[in-house]
Design a protein around this motif. Structure first.
Motif, PDB file in Angstrom:
ATOM      1  N   VAL A 196       0.842  -1.195   0.000  1.00 36.00           N
ATOM      2  CA  VAL A 196       0.000   0.000   0.000  1.00 36.00           C
ATOM      3  C   VAL A 196       0.883   1.254   0.000  1.00 36.00           C
ATOM      4  N   LYS A 197       0.291   2.341  -0.441  1.00 39.69           N
ATOM      5  CA  LYS A 197       0.966   3.639  -0.403  1.00 39.69           C
ATOM      6  C   LYS A 197       0.029   4.647   0.255  1.00 39.69           C
ATOM      7  N   ILE A 198       0.505   5.259   1.333  1.00 45.92           N
ATOM      8  CA  ILE A 198      -0.278   6.245   2.068  1.00 45.92           C
ATOM      9  C   ILE A 198       0.378   7.607   1.896  1.00 45.92           C
ATOM     10  N   THR A 199      -0.397   8.584   1.606  1.00 45.53           N
ATOM     11  CA  THR A 199       0.113   9.951   1.462  1.00 45.53           C
ATOM     12  C   THR A 199      -0.503  10.828   2.547  1.00 45.53           C
ATOM     13  N   LEU A 200       0.349  11.478   3.325  1.00 44.25           N
ATOM     14  CA  LEU A 200      -0.092  12.411   4.366  1.00 44.25           C
ATOM     15  C   LEU A 200       0.289  13.826   3.941  1.00 44.25           C
ATOM     16  N   SER A 201      -0.701  14.677   3.803  1.00 43.07           N
ATOM     17  CA  SER A 201      -0.470  16.067   3.380  1.00 43.07           C
ATOM     18  C   SER A 201      -1.009  17.020   4.431  1.00 43.07           C
ATOM     19  N   ASP A 202      -0.411  18.197   4.463  1.00 36.90           N
ATOM     20  CA  ASP A 202      -0.909  19.231   5.369  1.00 36.90           C
ATOM     21  C   ASP A 202      -2.328  19.629   4.977  1.00 36.90           C
ATOM     22  N   GLY A 203      -3.118  20.010   5.986  1.00 32.70           N
ATOM     23  CA  GLY A 203      -4.485  20.441   5.729  1.00 32.70           C
ATOM     24  C   GLY A 203      -4.524  21.803   5.046  1.00 32.70           C
ATOM     25  N   ALA A 204      -5.661  22.140   4.506  1.00 38.05           N
ATOM     26  CA  ALA A 204      -5.841  23.439   3.830  1.00 38.05           C
ATOM     27  C   ALA A 204      -5.744  24.575   4.849  1.00 38.05           C
ATOM     28  N   TYR A 205      -5.166  25.670   4.417  1.00 40.05           N
ATOM     29  CA  TYR A 205      -4.985  26.833   5.309  1.00 40.05           C
ATOM     30  C   TYR A 205      -6.344  27.391   5.722  1.00 40.05           C
ATOM     31  N   PHE A 241       4.139  13.508   2.852  1.00 36.28           N
ATOM     32  CA  PHE A 241       4.924  12.349   3.251  1.00 36.28           C
ATOM     33  C   PHE A 241       4.264  11.090   2.672  1.00 36.28           C
ATOM     34  N   ILE A 242       5.025  10.437   1.828  1.00 36.21           N
ATOM     35  CA  ILE A 242       4.516   9.213   1.185  1.00 36.21           C
ATOM     36  C   ILE A 242       5.099   8.010   1.919  1.00 36.21           C
ATOM     37  N   GLN A 260      -8.470   9.327  12.889  1.00 37.30           N
ATOM     38  CA  GLN A 260      -7.760  10.210  13.810  1.00 37.30           C
ATOM     39  C   GLN A 260      -7.015  11.312  13.058  1.00 37.30           C
ATOM     40  N   LEU A 261      -6.352  10.922  11.931  1.00 43.98           N
ATOM     41  CA  LEU A 261      -5.593  11.911  11.166  1.00 43.98           C
ATOM     42  C   LEU A 261      -6.521  12.907  10.473  1.00 43.98           C
ATOM     43  N   VAL A 262      -7.632  12.441   9.967  1.00 49.98           N
ATOM     44  CA  VAL A 262      -8.592  13.333   9.315  1.00 49.98           C
ATOM     45  C   VAL A 262      -9.162  14.313  10.339  1.00 49.98           C
ATOM     46  N   ASN A 263      -9.399  13.837  11.548  1.00 48.99           N
ATOM     47  CA  ASN A 263      -9.907  14.714  12.603  1.00 48.99           C
ATOM     48  C   ASN A 263      -8.884  15.783  12.986  1.00 48.99           C
ATOM     49  N   ASP A 264      -7.589  15.516  12.682  1.00 47.56           N
ATOM     50  CA  ASP A 264      -6.540  16.507  12.947  1.00 47.56           C
ATOM     51  C   ASP A 264      -6.339  17.438  11.745  1.00 47.56           C
ATOM     52  N   ASN A 265      -7.313  17.462  10.858  1.00 48.96           N
ATOM     53  CA  ASN A 265      -7.310  18.365   9.693  1.00 48.96           C
ATOM     54  C   ASN A 265      -6.226  18.022   8.674  1.00 48.96           C
ATOM     55  N   LEU A 266      -5.807  16.769   8.613  1.00 48.93           N
ATOM     56  CA  LEU A 266      -4.804  16.353   7.622  1.00 48.93           C
ATOM     57  C   LEU A 266      -5.490  15.688   6.430  1.00 48.93           C
ATOM     58  N   VAL A 267      -4.778  15.654   5.320  1.00 47.42           N
ATOM     59  CA  VAL A 267      -5.286  14.987   4.114  1.00 47.42           C
ATOM     60  C   VAL A 267      -4.664  13.592   4.059  1.00 47.42           C
ATOM     61  N   PHE A 268      -5.519  12.569   4.082  1.00 46.20           N
ATOM     62  CA  PHE A 268      -5.074  11.170   4.124  1.00 46.20           C
ATOM     63  C   PHE A 268      -5.577  10.459   2.875  1.00 46.20           C
ATOM     64  N   THR A 269      -4.648   9.896   2.115  1.00 46.09           N
ATOM     65  CA  THR A 269      -5.035   9.088   0.954  1.00 46.09           C
ATOM     66  C   THR A 269      -4.315   7.744   1.015  1.00 46.09           C
ATOM     67  N   LEU A 270      -5.015   6.723   0.537  1.00 42.77           N
ATOM     68  CA  LEU A 270      -4.444   5.363   0.565  1.00 42.77           C
ATOM     69  C   LEU A 270      -4.771   4.668  -0.742  1.00 42.77           C
ATOM     70  N   GLU A 271      -3.799   3.969  -1.276  1.00 47.10           N
ATOM     71  CA  GLU A 271      -4.038   3.179  -2.480  1.00 47.10           C
ATOM     72  C   GLU A 271      -3.258   1.861  -2.402  1.00 47.10           C
ATOM     73  N   LYS A 272      -3.840   0.839  -3.007  1.00 42.27           N
ATOM     74  CA  LYS A 272      -3.177  -0.462  -3.086  1.00 42.27           C
ATOM     75  C   LYS A 272      -2.275  -0.485  -4.311  1.00 42.27           C
ATOM     76  N   VAL A 273      -1.096  -1.062  -4.134  1.00 44.61           N
ATOM     77  CA  VAL A 273      -0.106  -1.082  -5.215  1.00 44.61           C
ATOM     78  C   VAL A 273       0.300  -2.540  -5.477  1.00 44.61           C
ATOM     79  N   ASN A 274       0.342  -2.909  -6.753  1.00 42.83           N
ATOM     80  CA  ASN A 274       0.707  -4.290  -7.114  1.00 42.83           C
ATOM     81  C   ASN A 274       2.187  -4.569  -6.946  1.00 42.83           C
ATOM     82  N   GLU A 275       3.023  -3.557  -7.115  1.00 43.56           N
ATOM     83  CA  GLU A 275       4.466  -3.781  -6.973  1.00 43.56           C
ATOM     84  C   GLU A 275       5.140  -2.555  -6.372  1.00 43.56           C
TER      85      GLU A 275
END
Length: 236
Positions: free
Chosen positions: A116-125, A188-189, A212-227
């Protein structure tokens, strides 16, 4: 009646015939006796020879039984040795597999697999938010994701491509975080090699890491990766 007059030559001829008949009879009797004696001698020798051969056969059969017993014992020993060697080979195979696994955990070897690949980004200003840190990604946010991945069975984890080990440390320094002394800016990937369905399910649990991360105003994305390919740690 006439009287037969025996002449001298007739008497001698009769005597010769008598002696010759006696000699023939004696010779025949002697020959028969010698044949019987010879037959008895031949029969005795034949019996002794037969007995000797029989004793040799019995001795050979006894030797064969002993050799067969020794062969069976050696075959059992060979079979036991083969089983012991098979066990040792399995032990060595397990050790080799464990060694490879530990090298992977220590980041000493290149690994490849699905995950999997998780991306954590800062929330919108938000201009209403006085403290800018309330929508920035901090090290404890990254820790939550990394710990959940390891708990869920991730074999290898990296942040922005940098492999983590059991000795890794993460420090927050303003808008960047430092991983083992190397600074990384947001986003952060986080990539992890493991069973994608298991890892994603663990992160998406209700009330879990994602919430928990979304409640902290962060952007959380997750995707499954084959390789996913993770290089070994430099200097390891």
């Amino acid at each position: 009646m006439k009287q037969i007059k025996v002449k001298g030559k007739h008497f001698i001829l009769s005597l010769v015939c008598l002696v010759l008949g006696f000699m023939l009879a004696f010779s025949y009797h002697l020959t028969q006796k010698e044949n019987q004696t010879e037959n008895r001698e031949i029969s005795g020798k034949q019996y002794e020879k037969t007995l000797a051969l029989r004793n040799q056969l019995i001795a050979q059969e006894e030797t064969n039984r002993k050799l067969q017993k020794e062969l069976n014992q050696k075959q059992d020993k060979v079979l036991k040795n083969e089983k012991d060697l098979a066990k040792e080979a399995q032990v060595f195979l397990n050790i080799a597999e464990d060694t490879e696994k530990y090298r992977m955990f220590l980041g000493k070897v290149k690994v490849k697999g699905k995950g999997v690949k998780i991306t954590l980004s800062d929330g919108a200003y938000d201009p209403k938010e006085d403290n800018v840190n309330n929508y920035l990604v901090h090290e404890h946010h990254v820790f939550k994701v990394v710990n959940e991945l390891y708990i869920s069975g991730a074999a290898a984890v990296a942040i922005n491509g940098q492999r983590l080990t059991s000795h890794s440390y993460i420090i927050c320094n303003g808008p960047v975080i430092t991983v083992d002394g190397v600074p990384h800016p947001a986003p952060f990937i986080i990539t992890a090699i493991g069973e994608p369905d298991v890892l994603s399910s663990a992160l998406n649990l209700s009330g879990g890491v994602k919430d928990q991360l979304v409640n902290d105003n962060l952007v959380f994305t997750l995707e499954k990766v084959n390789e996913i390919v993770l290089d070994p740690i430099l200097g390891s």
